[in-house]
Design a protein around this motif. Structure first.
Motif, PDB file in Angstrom:
ATOM      1  N   ARG A 111     -68.540 -71.000  46.231  1.00 28.01           N
ATOM      2  CA  ARG A 111     -67.917 -70.429  47.425  1.00 28.01           C
ATOM      3  C   ARG A 111     -67.701 -68.933  47.282  1.00 28.01           C
ATOM      4  NH1 ARG A 111     -68.005 -69.962  52.550  1.00 28.01           N
ATOM      5  NH2 ARG A 111     -65.986 -69.652  53.581  1.00 28.01           N
ATOM      6  N   PHE A 112     -67.143 -68.503  46.140  1.00 27.46           N
ATOM      7  CA  PHE A 112     -66.866 -67.078  45.965  1.00 27.46           C
ATOM      8  C   PHE A 112     -68.166 -66.283  45.901  1.00 27.46           C
ATOM      9  CE2 PHE A 112     -65.686 -63.155  43.864  1.00 27.46           C
ATOM     10  CZ  PHE A 112     -64.451 -62.864  44.434  1.00 27.46           C
ATOM     11  N   ALA A 113     -69.172 -66.818  45.220  1.00 25.50           N
ATOM     12  CA  ALA A 113     -70.458 -66.120  45.116  1.00 25.50           C
ATOM     13  C   ALA A 113     -71.082 -65.922  46.493  1.00 25.50           C
ATOM     14  CB  ALA A 113     -71.403 -66.910  44.211  1.00 25.50           C
ATOM     15  N   ARG A 114     -70.956 -66.925  47.339  1.00 23.36           N
ATOM     16  CA  ARG A 114     -71.515 -66.803  48.685  1.00 23.36           C
ATOM     17  C   ARG A 114     -70.772 -65.735  49.483  1.00 23.36           C
ATOM     18  NH1 ARG A 114     -72.650 -71.841  52.869  1.00 23.36           N
ATOM     19  NH2 ARG A 114     -73.780 -70.615  54.441  1.00 23.36           N
ATOM     20  N   LEU A 115     -69.460 -65.683  49.342  1.00 27.83           N
ATOM     21  CA  LEU A 115     -68.671 -64.676  50.050  1.00 27.83           C
ATOM     22  C   LEU A 115     -68.972 -63.277  49.518  1.00 27.83           C
ATOM     23  CD1 LEU A 115     -65.273 -66.594  50.084  1.00 27.83           C
ATOM     24  CD2 LEU A 115     -66.649 -66.071  52.101  1.00 27.83           C
TER      25      LEU A 115
END
Length: 266
Positions: A111-115
């Motif tokens: 999730r954080f990598a996508r954001l």
């Protein structure tokens, strides 16, 4: 060797250390970003020591973890870490630690990598806390750590802006008292008490009921329903008020029957 026999043999090696959390024990997960200082200071043009964009990505990642299949009643994030309080009676994945830790780390990283639109990774561990007071102490610990991180971070990056190297800034702050650090910031035009609360106390996330007004499909009359939504709290309280706040979250993590059983046993 037949496949069934081979599978039975190999499963032993795979599950030999499948530790399960005992029933009635509170579980709190803590996730930490891996090498996040380098990630958000060197590879990305974020402001130091705090950037609202990073804060919001951490909040969105916490929201995701609260809605990815685990019964989380309270999320807390500060700096590059996230803490999650589960319902006390959760039996997801048979309370196996490796499942919680691996899935949560993977979900947070993705999730954080996508954001961020870049590679990012989290690790995860579970604290097994036997009493309500232990849970209170855990969240007070992280709350205090947020305060210390904020004070140290502002002092460190102020020194860096004044031309000091990483090593020199770190050495200058070693052994300095809280009052000395506050005075250093004040002398440079920064009033620590006036900084945003989320920097000093972290951010809390918990569910609350929200009324939604819809329309009856038959006659168009208004219909009021209650929906559960995640509330993001950027103004967490201090001191005894924070302890009371955490106890309210623990009540939500403890089923009514468990409360009655605890009272009866007491």
């Amino acid at each position: 060797m037949k496949f069934d026999d081979l599978e039975a043999k190999m499963r032993i090696y795979e599950t030999a250390h499948d530790h399960q959390v005992l029933p009635g024990i509170y579980m709190v997960a803590r996730l930490d970003g891996r090498s996040f200082t380098k990630l958000v200071r060197e590879r990305k043009p974020f402001e130091a020591p705090f950037d609202v964009r990073v804060r919001d990505m951490m909040v969105e990642t916490t929201k995701h973890l609260m809605d990815c299949g685990f019964p989380v009643v309270f999320g807390y994030t500060q700096s590059d870490e996230i803490s999650l309080l589960f319902r006390r009676d959760t039996d997801v994945f048979g309370r196996k630690l490796r499942k919680y830790e691996s899935i949560l780390a993977g979900e947070a990283s993705a999730r954080f990598a996508r954001l961020l639109d870049d590679h990012a990774a989290f690790d995860a561990r579970i604290s097994q806390l036997p009493t309500e007071q232990d849970v209170v102490d855990y969240f007070r610990w992280r709350h205090e750590d947020a305060h210390r991180n904020a004070l140290s971070g502002h002092c460190y990056w102020l020194l860096r802006s004044q031309g000091l190297t990483d090593r020199a800034a770190t050495r200058q702050l070693e052994g300095q008292s809280v009052s000395a650090r506050n005075e250093f910031l004040f002398q440079n035009g920064i009033q620590f008490n006036d900084l945003p609360a989320w920097q000093k106390r972290g951010v809390g996330l918990y569910y609350h009921d929200v009324e939604h007004v819809g329309r009856d499909g038959r006659d168009g009359s208004p219909v009021v329903t209650t929906r559960r939504r995640i509330h993001v709290d950027f103004e967490l309280p201090l001191g005894l008020s924070y302890t009371t706040f955490v106890r309210q979250r623990i009540e939500e993590a403890t089923p009514a029957k468990a409360v009655r059983d605890d009272q009866a046993s007491g």
